[in-house]
Design an enzyme around this catalytic site. Structure first.
Site, PDB file in Angstrom:
ATOM      1  N   ASP A 139       3.228   7.405  -7.821  1.00 34.15           N
ATOM      2  CA  ASP A 139       4.144   6.749  -8.740  1.00 34.15           C
ATOM      3  C   ASP A 139       4.047   5.245  -8.469  1.00 34.15           C
ATOM      4  OD1 ASP A 139       6.360   5.705 -10.034  1.00 34.15           O
ATOM      5  OD2 ASP A 139       7.620   7.466  -9.614  1.00 34.15           O
ATOM      6  N   HIS A 140       3.467   4.532  -9.419  1.00 25.86           N
ATOM      7  CA  HIS A 140       3.202   3.108  -9.178  1.00 25.86           C
ATOM      8  C   HIS A 140       4.495   2.278  -9.183  1.00 25.86           C
ATOM      9  CE1 HIS A 140       0.863  -0.332  -8.532  1.00 25.86           C
ATOM     10  NE2 HIS A 140       0.024  -0.280  -9.540  1.00 25.86           N
TER      11      HIS A 140
END
Ligand code: CAO
Length: 436
Positions: free
Chosen positions: A400-401
């Site tokens: 999850d950036h």
């Protein structure tokens, strides 16, 4: 005396189940705890044990029915005992002695596992990990929110009504975000008539498929994904693993690639805690998990199931190997109970046994990262002026950036690769790998 067998409580927020098989017929003599039907819930396939014994006088369900918790399944005549079905504390019973009409050791084990999971004393994770008042649970059920996915803002993480509502709003926002499948601006067009081009066949989605589809779609629209790749040189490690598996100790637990990777991942999670976290975007907080529970993707004939190994950081490698093999076996034999598939902080998906190389797995939300493992292949590696054969294991991490940057992921993946390449380095870690 007659007794009724009803569908017992199957787990948190599970109200109904699909009957996949009826294991008894009218006229059969059944014993206490003998499996009478097999049901599929959103999370698992289970055998429902008889809570009374005697001759089946009436049978109310058939394969394909959807039944509610508490609904009558059958009535027995000449019932010697009738036991309340749900979360009542029952005296410890001996498994049926010898073979029942359909009894096998495997079924008995499943019945005992089911019963253990249905007793409150055997379900500490639910009580501890989902602290919420009954009215809050009822609200969650009413509006279709999975209570386990809600982050509690109360004392000791207690879930409040506002937490449930905030979670529901978050889901709605994600569902209406640009690119979401249900977005009106990007709505999915109707399917063409495929039979125009040839014969087709239609089948209803199974529960597992439906749940997988919905979770993957949610994760895809909620989590801005990035996948990074690396590889570990496991030439020495494979030689050691194969050597170990020839020893007598391996009779009890075969050392597998998956088990070793999961153990190394546990080390990486303690060192890089943001990979064992969840993002509470509404509260503007990161939830760091102090436990290291790792999900393992298992390919079954019903589809993908993800049982969870608990406290992997505290378990010796051989125990991890035993548990992976045991959980994978029970996933394939439909013996997992729902609690065994919740609470992971990170997931490992090893497709190497099936022969793939690199792939980009989807993060198992609300987790923030997942490791994909491909098939190790021998490649010519240039070292000391010449090419040498080396066994390289493909690794991918999707993350999850919002929470994890590329540099974090590169360090995390390299750490795992180096731990597999040179496990001795782990012993040099003065703080035992614990940070954060
Ligand atoms: N590279 C090379 N060989 C590998 C390997 C890898 N990454 N992983 C496994 N193997 C080998 C094993 O060593 C075994 O060989 P031997 O019999 O000679 O020892 C063979 O392949 C079969 O292994 P396996 O797949 O049963 O290995 P495992 O016990 O380590 O894995 C499990 C267990 C449950 C992870 C696996 O069976 C499985 O279901 N994998 C699929 C997971 C999946 O579907 N992921 C997709 C999810 S979507 O992201």
């Amino acid at each position: 005396m007659t007794g009724e067998v009803v569908l017992p409580e199957l787990g948190e927020n599970i109200e109904t189940a699909d009957v996949s098989a009826v294991l008894v017929s009218v006229g059969d003599l059944i014993r206490l705890d003998q499996p009478v039907i097999e049901v599929e819930t959103e999370k698992a396939s289970l055998e429902v044990p008889a809570s009374a014994e005697g001759r089946v006088a009436e049978l109310f369900v058939s394969a394909g029915d959807t039944i509610k918790v508490g609904q009558a399944i059958l009535v027995v005549e000449g019932a010697a005992r009738a036991v309340p079905p749900a979360r009542e504390e029952k005296p410890e019973l001996e498994p049926p002695d010898g073979a029942t009409e359909r009894g096998t050791q495997e079924q008995d084990a499943a019945v005992l596992a089911f019963r253990a999971a249905s007793r409150p004393s055997a379900r500490p994770e639910i009580a501890e990990s989902v602290p919420a008042a009954p009215s809050v649970r009822a609200l969650a059920r009413e509006i279709g929110v999975e209570i386990r996915d809600v982050t509690g803002s109360g004392r000791a993480g207690r879930i409040t009504r506002d937490d449930v509502k905030a979670h529901a709003k978050q889901l709605l926002r994600a569902a209406s975000a640009p690119g979401a499948a249900s977005s009106s601006s990007f709505s999915v067009p109707p399917l063409p008539d495929f039979s125009k081009w040839g014969e087709v066949r239609r089948e209803p989605l199974t529960r597992v498929r439906r749940v997988t589809a919905s979770r993957m779609a949610n994760a895809w629209v909620t989590v801005p994904h990035v996948t990074q790749f690396d590889r570990a040189d496991i030439t020495r490690f494979e030689a050691m693993r194969k050597d170990f598996n020839r020893r007598p100790e391996a009779a009890d637990a075969k050392l597998t690639v998956t088990a070793v990777v999961i153990k190394m991942v546990a080390g990486a999670l303690t060192r890089f805690p943001q990979f064992n976290a969840s993002l509470d975007a509404d509260a503007g907080e990161v939830v760091y998990k102090k436990y290291v529970h790792v999900g393992v993707a298992v390919d079954t004939d019903r589809g993908l199931l993800v049982p969870v190994l608990r406290d992997v950081d505290r378990k010796p490698l051989l125990q991890v190997a035993r548990e992976v093999s045991e959980l994978a076996g029970r996933a394939r034999n439909r013996k997992l109970v729902p609690d065994e598939m919740s609470g992971a902080g990170f997931t490992v998906s090893n497709l190497g046994g099936l022969g793939t190389t690199y792939f980009s797995p989807i993060v198992n939300w609300p987790e923030v990262a997942i490791l994909g493992v491909g098939r190790a292949e021998t490649r010519a590696v240039h070292e000391a002026g010449e090419f040498q054969p080396h066994l390289l294991l493909p690794l991918s991490v999707s993350y999850d950036h919002r929470l994890i940057d590329g540099a974090d992921a590169a360090r995390f993946l390299r750490w795992i690769a180096e731990a597999l390449e040179q496990p001795l380095l782990l012993l040099l870690d003065e703080d035992g790998g614990r940070r954060g």
